[in-house]
Enzyme design. Structure first.
Site, PDB file in Angstrom:
ATOM      1  N   PHE A 182      44.198  31.800  10.558  1.00 13.12           N
ATOM      2  CA  PHE A 182      43.583  31.202  12.098  1.00 13.12           C
ATOM      3  C   PHE A 182      43.277  31.964  13.141  1.00 13.12           C
ATOM      4  O   PHE A 182      44.351  32.704  13.398  1.00 13.12           O
ATOM      5  CB  PHE A 182      44.536  29.922  12.233  1.00 13.12           C
ATOM      6  CG  PHE A 182      44.128  29.187  13.299  1.00 13.12           C
ATOM      7  CD1 PHE A 182      43.056  28.399  13.505  1.00 13.12           C
ATOM      8  CD2 PHE A 182      44.930  29.265  14.609  1.00 13.12           C
ATOM      9  CE1 PHE A 182      42.496  27.773  14.600  1.00 13.12           C
ATOM     10  CE2 PHE A 182      44.408  28.525  15.961  1.00 13.12           C
ATOM     11  CZ  PHE A 182      43.377  27.893  15.697  1.00 13.12           C
ATOM     12  N   GLN A 183      42.120  32.009  13.803  1.00 12.69           N
ATOM     13  CA  GLN A 183      41.721  32.797  14.700  1.00 12.69           C
ATOM     14  C   GLN A 183      41.725  34.212  14.613  1.00 12.69           C
ATOM     15  O   GLN A 183      42.168  34.978  15.412  1.00 12.69           O
ATOM     16  CB  GLN A 183      42.601  32.439  15.998  1.00 12.69           C
ATOM     17  CG  GLN A 183      42.356  31.020  16.605  1.00 12.69           C
ATOM     18  CD  GLN A 183      42.756  30.676  18.040  1.00 12.69           C
ATOM     19  OE1 GLN A 183      43.533  31.061  18.320  1.00 12.69           O
ATOM     20  NE2 GLN A 183      41.933  29.629  18.721  1.00 12.69           N
ATOM     21  N   GLU A 216      36.806  33.900  29.422  1.00 11.83           N
ATOM     22  CA  GLU A 216      37.170  35.155  29.036  1.00 11.83           C
ATOM     23  C   GLU A 216      36.183  36.026  29.550  1.00 11.83           C
ATOM     24  O   GLU A 216      36.503  37.433  30.011  1.00 11.83           O
ATOM     25  CB  GLU A 216      37.619  35.553  27.468  1.00 11.83           C
ATOM     26  CG  GLU A 216      38.865  34.881  26.928  1.00 11.83           C
ATOM     27  CD  GLU A 216      38.738  33.454  26.571  1.00 11.83           C
ATOM     28  OE1 GLU A 216      37.656  32.730  26.849  1.00 11.83           O
ATOM     29  OE2 GLU A 216      39.784  33.138  26.023  1.00 11.83           O
ATOM     30  N   LYS A 260      50.229  39.978  16.796  1.00  9.65           N
ATOM     31  CA  LYS A 260      51.483  39.212  17.248  1.00  9.65           C
ATOM     32  C   LYS A 260      52.849  39.666  16.880  1.00  9.65           C
ATOM     33  O   LYS A 260      53.673  39.686  17.808  1.00  9.65           O
ATOM     34  CB  LYS A 260      51.298  37.652  16.925  1.00  9.65           C
ATOM     35  CG  LYS A 260      52.374  36.678  17.411  1.00  9.65           C
ATOM     36  CD  LYS A 260      52.252  35.168  16.863  1.00  9.65           C
ATOM     37  CE  LYS A 260      53.566  34.601  17.434  1.00  9.65           C
ATOM     38  NZ  LYS A 260      53.477  33.219  17.103  1.00  9.65           N
ATOM     39  N   MET A 291      12.677  36.167  37.470  1.00 12.90           N
ATOM     40  CA  MET A 291      12.207  37.495  36.826  1.00 12.90           C
ATOM     41  C   MET A 291      11.381  37.121  35.567  1.00 12.90           C
ATOM     42  O   MET A 291      10.428  38.010  35.485  1.00 12.90           O
ATOM     43  CB  MET A 291      13.304  38.153  36.491  1.00 12.90           C
ATOM     44  CG  MET A 291      12.868  39.910  36.178  1.00 12.90           C
ATOM     45  SD  MET A 291      11.894  40.671  37.396  1.00 12.90           S
ATOM     46  CE  MET A 291      13.063  41.592  38.342  1.00 12.90           C
TER      47      MET A 291
HETATM   48  C1  LIG Z   1      22.759  36.867  29.636  1.00 17.86           C
HETATM   49  C2  LIG Z   1      21.082  37.128  29.992  1.00 17.86           C
HETATM   50  N1  LIG Z   1      20.330  36.424  29.461  1.00 17.86           N
HETATM   51  C3  LIG Z   1      18.835  36.524  29.655  1.00 17.86           C
HETATM   52  C4  LIG Z   1      18.525  37.491  30.407  1.00 17.86           C
HETATM   53  C5  LIG Z   1      17.233  37.627  30.799  1.00 17.86           C
HETATM   54  N2  LIG Z   1      16.767  37.477  32.322  1.00 17.86           N
HETATM   55  C6  LIG Z   1      16.539  38.573  33.033  1.00 17.86           C
HETATM   56  S1  LIG Z   1      16.265  38.312  34.459  1.00 17.86           S
HETATM   57  C7  LIG Z   1      16.192  36.782  34.104  1.00 17.86           C
HETATM   58  C8  LIG Z   1      15.992  35.587  35.175  1.00 17.86           C
HETATM   59  C9  LIG Z   1      17.273  35.411  36.249  1.00 17.86           C
HETATM   60  O1  LIG Z   1      16.838  34.178  36.911  1.00 17.86           O
HETATM   61  P1  LIG Z   1      17.993  33.840  38.145  1.00 17.86           P
HETATM   62  O2  LIG Z   1      19.294  34.041  37.847  1.00 17.86           O
HETATM   63  O3  LIG Z   1      17.382  32.546  38.718  1.00 17.86           O
HETATM   64  O4  LIG Z   1      17.409  35.239  39.089  1.00 17.86           O
HETATM   65  P2  LIG Z   1      15.869  35.227  39.706  1.00 17.86           P
HETATM   66  O5  LIG Z   1      15.383  36.442  38.797  1.00 17.86           O
HETATM   67  O6  LIG Z   1      15.187  33.956  39.830  1.00 17.86           O
HETATM   68  O7  LIG Z   1      16.115  36.008  41.178  1.00 17.86           O
HETATM   69  C10 LIG Z   1      16.537  36.376  32.659  1.00 17.86           C
HETATM   70  C11 LIG Z   1      16.549  35.211  32.035  1.00 17.86           C
HETATM   71  C12 LIG Z   1      19.473  38.286  30.973  1.00 17.86           C
HETATM   72  N3  LIG Z   1      19.231  39.433  31.815  1.00 17.86           N
HETATM   73  N4  LIG Z   1      20.773  38.284  30.533  1.00 17.86           N
END
Ligand SMILES: Cc1ncc(C[n+]2csc(CCOP(=O)(O)OP(=O)(O)O)c2C)c(N)n1
Ligand SMILES: [Mg+2]
Lengths: 566, 169
Positions: A112-113, A50, A162, A472
């Site tokens: 439920f749910q 979803e 529902k 990042m």
């Molecule tokens: C749902 C979620 N969890 C954690 C983060 C924290 N976060 C921001 S950038 C990042 C790394 C992203 O890694 P990747 O998708 O491989 O992209 P890259 O930075 O390597 O280009 C994380 C863990 C986030 N923004 N969103």
């Protein structure tokens, strides 16, 4: 005509111009799915989770400006939608989320749910409804679309028990809306418009900072006229990308934490900042007390609550961007800011990347696939970036002139956004070439949607910028935590094999010389394809304003430097 | 809150009109919680107009950005009007019930004080007197101060209701 709630919902959606619903069935919404075959003009796209239905609705909305629609069952279906609703809330994206609810007689008894969906989504929706009576359903849908799409857009959730779905009433779609407490201001106050002009008249070093509001309001022509008439340099926020043609001489690129260096230098020297449809978010301003220290501020936005929320503003103008810019343009004389423009141009020229020959025996530079995608993809093109380093590179390198072609999760920064959002964008604008530019981390958060691409024949081109993990986060650990790399290196599946399980053509690309050809291959191959670009492992995104510091503390180069986090 | 003690409170009084849909109070309180707005007092009731409720809110201008409070309230779809009456001529009233201990032959003295503060005695027990006081906030604060030495057995106040003076718009 007497209809049941399910049919009333479908009839109402059709009257709102809905052609696509991204959804997933479950217990309480089965009677709704039961009538879908009677409404072939409502295309239901069955997602695999979803959250993806929500992001797809967002992608649909961002690509067209129309309201995106997603649908989920009660309980876990609704909670799975939450991330996407929050994302839409932070990025002012018009979606209507429809959730099933347990029968009204069961509400409050831990059925439920059963989950308190309106309670959970209260702080992350523009508005939400629990429809307790089928007689209220048509009116509620009408209001939901109106609220989602007008003023500052946002998500509206409609929770339908529902028994409301199955009970019948006389269907009549209302012609009018009666919302005494909801009257968005669209026309700017003329006194403030004139005041703004007199402030612009005095400015020697003005800047326009254009944001998402320009795109939402479809005010591209008005913004261009405004900038050209007043000869004011234009810079954009992450979501403002695409609000101004990149090849225009007044365009200077992106501002903010990873904005172009010359833009942040310009902001610190400017004597006037004109914020157009943007909200002076912390990723734009850095440390507030040192932001644009010499500047007066004109702030144009449709949301009065944004005015002086973060930045004290000299002249506020509340209204729809298109309307306000039109009134400004009508009274605005021509100005010249030659010296100022030359100065910014000089800052930019100093930082032009030197022409380097790429060493083919070294790994692919991270930005190379992105540059090649931009170079080889003809417009109309929509680039949907995920969240992380690749997102910032995709933003920095953005070259196009057409509006609304860069879509990303900004306010919430939701990893996993890009594949489902690209799906929604492609369904909404089949004539455009849609790229999902993902990190290896984020891609794995919603990669189950590969099945949806195949099943519903959605032609999205996927590029994974694979740096072996959470780039990042690694960058922050590198710069601010003494290279203490924790939980950032990732085991990864063989993405090509993964795609073969879905019958999606895919390639691994490891050498710089193959990058361009791979992009061409993706573009020439019908249907969804994936390229996994193995790029350099430890590149950082620069420039960077270290978190908590000001624009003046920008770090420009890739010099290995340990910075203190504040 | 420490800040609260070291800085004077500057109460701002807001009158909010809203549609009395189910859950609307929840929206208001959720907004205040999420944005960290400090509520000093909140009263709500229905009005002469069917379907419309009226809320009087007192927020502390030192810890809370009152302009943001107003603007954020306006963003709630069901809120139809927000007026700040602090700087306009207005009447504000609060009702309090106070039960004071009368042990040690203090009853005559207490009754006299209640009269001074234009209170009404609503209950007399073997060792206590309960008075009803209506007035501006300060008056309630004042009588609370005066009664404290006798021993307050129970105290409750309603929170402020307010109205601008003169013709309604
Ligand atoms: C749902 C979620 N969890 C954690 C983060 C924290 N976060 C921001 S950038 C990042 C790394 C992203 O890694 P990747 O998708 O491989 O992209 P890259 O930075 O390597 O280009 C994380 C863990 C986030 N923004 N969103
Ligand atoms: Mg990565």
């Amino acid at each position: 005509m007497k209809l049941n709630g399910a049919r009333i919902l479908c009839e109402s959606l059709m009257r709102e111009g809905v052609d696509t619903i991204f959804g997933y069935p479950g217990g309480v919404v089965i009677p709704l799915y039961d009538v879908f075959p009677e409404y072939p003009s409502l295309r239901h796209i069955l997602v695999r989770h979803e959250q993806a239905a929500g992001h797809a609705a967002e992608g649909y909305a961002r690509a067209t400006g129309k309201v995106g629609v997603c649908l989920a069952t009660s309980g876990p279906g609704a909670t799975n939608l939450v991330t996407a609703i929050a994302d839409a809330h932070m990025d002012s994206t018009p979606i209507v989320a429809i959730t099933g609810q347990v029968p009204t007689t069961g509400i409050g008894r831990d059925f439920f749910q059963e989950i308190d969906t309106t309670g959970i989504t209260l702080p992350i929706t523009k508005h939400n409804y629990l429809v307790r009576n089928v007689a209220d359903l048509a009116r509620t849908i009408k209001e939901a679309f109106y609220i989602a799409s007008t003023g500052r857009p946002g998500p509206v959730l409609v929770d339908i028990p529902k028994d409301v779905i199955v009970s019948e009433t006389l269907f009549k779609y209302p012609d009018t809306i009666d919302l005494p407490g909801y009257k968005p201001t669209t026309v700017g106050n003329m006194r403030q418009v004139r005041q703004a002009i007199s402030v612009i008249k005095e400015a020697k070093r003005p800047l326009i900072l254009a944001g998402h509001g320009v795109i939402v309001s479809r005010a591209y022509d008005e913004l261009k006229q405004f900038a050209e008439q007043a000869q004011i340099p234009v810079m954009v926020t992450l979501h403002g990308i695409g609000s101004y043609p990149c090849s225009n001489p007044l365009y200077f690129g992106m501002i903010g934490m990873h904005g172009h260096a010359h833009t942040n230098l310009a902001i610190q020297e400017a004597d006037l900042i004109i914020g157009v449809g943007m909200r002076f978010d912390d990723r734009v301003t850095g440390k507030l007390s040192t932001f644009a220290p010499k500047a007066k501020v004109i702030h144009i936005d449709i949301d009065p609550a944004e005015i002086s929320k973060n930045i004290k503003c000299t002249v506020p103008i509340v209204g729809d961007i298109k309307t306000v810019l039109t009134s400004l343009n009508n009274e605005l004389p021509r100005f010249e800011h030659r010296e100022w423009m030359d100065q910014i141009e000089a800052w930019r020229a100093d930082r032009r990347e030197p022409h380097v020959t790429i060493d083919d025996s070294a790994p692919i530079p991270s930005t190379m696939p992105i540059k090649e995608i931009y170079k080889r993809t003809r417009e109309p093109a929509i680039i949907v970036a995920d969240v992380g380093q690749h997102q910032m590179w995709a933003a920095q390198e953005f070259p196009y002139d057409n509006p609304a072609t860069f879509i990303s999760s900004g306010g919430l920064g939701t990893m996993g956004f890009c594949l489902p959002a690209a799906m929604g964008a492609k369904v909404a604008r089949p004539e455009a070439t849609v790229w999902a530019v993902a990190g290896d981390g984020g891609f794995q958060m919603t990669m189950q949607e590969l099945a949806t691409l195949v099943e519903s024949r959605i032609n999205v081109k996927i590029a994974i910028i694979n740096n072996g993990g959470l780039g990042m986060v690694r960058q922050w650990q590198d710069l601010f935590y003494d290279k203490n790399y924790v939980a950032v290196k990732m085991y990864q599946p063989d993405f090509v094999k993964l795609c073969s399980a879905y019958d999606i053509p895919a390639k691994n690309i490891e050498r710089p010389r193959d990058v361009g050809a791979a992009v061409d291959w993706a573009l020439a191959t019908p249907g969804p394809v994936l390229i996994n670009f193995e790029v350099q492992r430890e590149e950082n995104v620069f420039p960077m304003i270290p978190p908590g510091l000001g624009l003046g503390d920008m770090v420009e180069g890739s010099q290995p430097k340990t910075l203190q986090l504040t | 809150m420490i800040e609260y003690a070291t800085r004077p409170v500057t109460p701002h009084t807001l009158v909010v009109l809203m549609q009395d849909h189910p859950g609307v109070l929840n929206r208001v309180s959720s907004l205040f919680r999420q944005r960290g707005f400090n509520i000093e007092s909140l009263t709500v009731s229905n009005t002469d107009t069917p379907g419309i409720s009226r809320m009087t809110l007192v927020v502390d201008g030192n810890t809370t950005n009152v302009e943001q409070v107003q603007k954020q309230l306006y963003k709630l779809i069901e809120v139809t009007k927000v007026t700040e009456v602090t700087h306009e001529p207005h009447v504000s009233r609060e009702l309090a019930l106070i039960k004071v201990s009368t042990t040690g032959n203090k009853r005559p003295e207490i009754l006299q004080l209640i009269e001074v503060y234009k209170g009404v005695v609503v209950d007399v027990g073997a060792d206590s007197v309960t008075a009803e006081i209506t007035g501006p906030r300060d008056l309630i604060d004042a009588i609370l101060g005066v009664m404290r030495p006798f021993g307050i057995k129970e105290f409750v106040r309603t929170g402020i209701i307010a109205m601008a003076r003169g013709s309604a718009n």
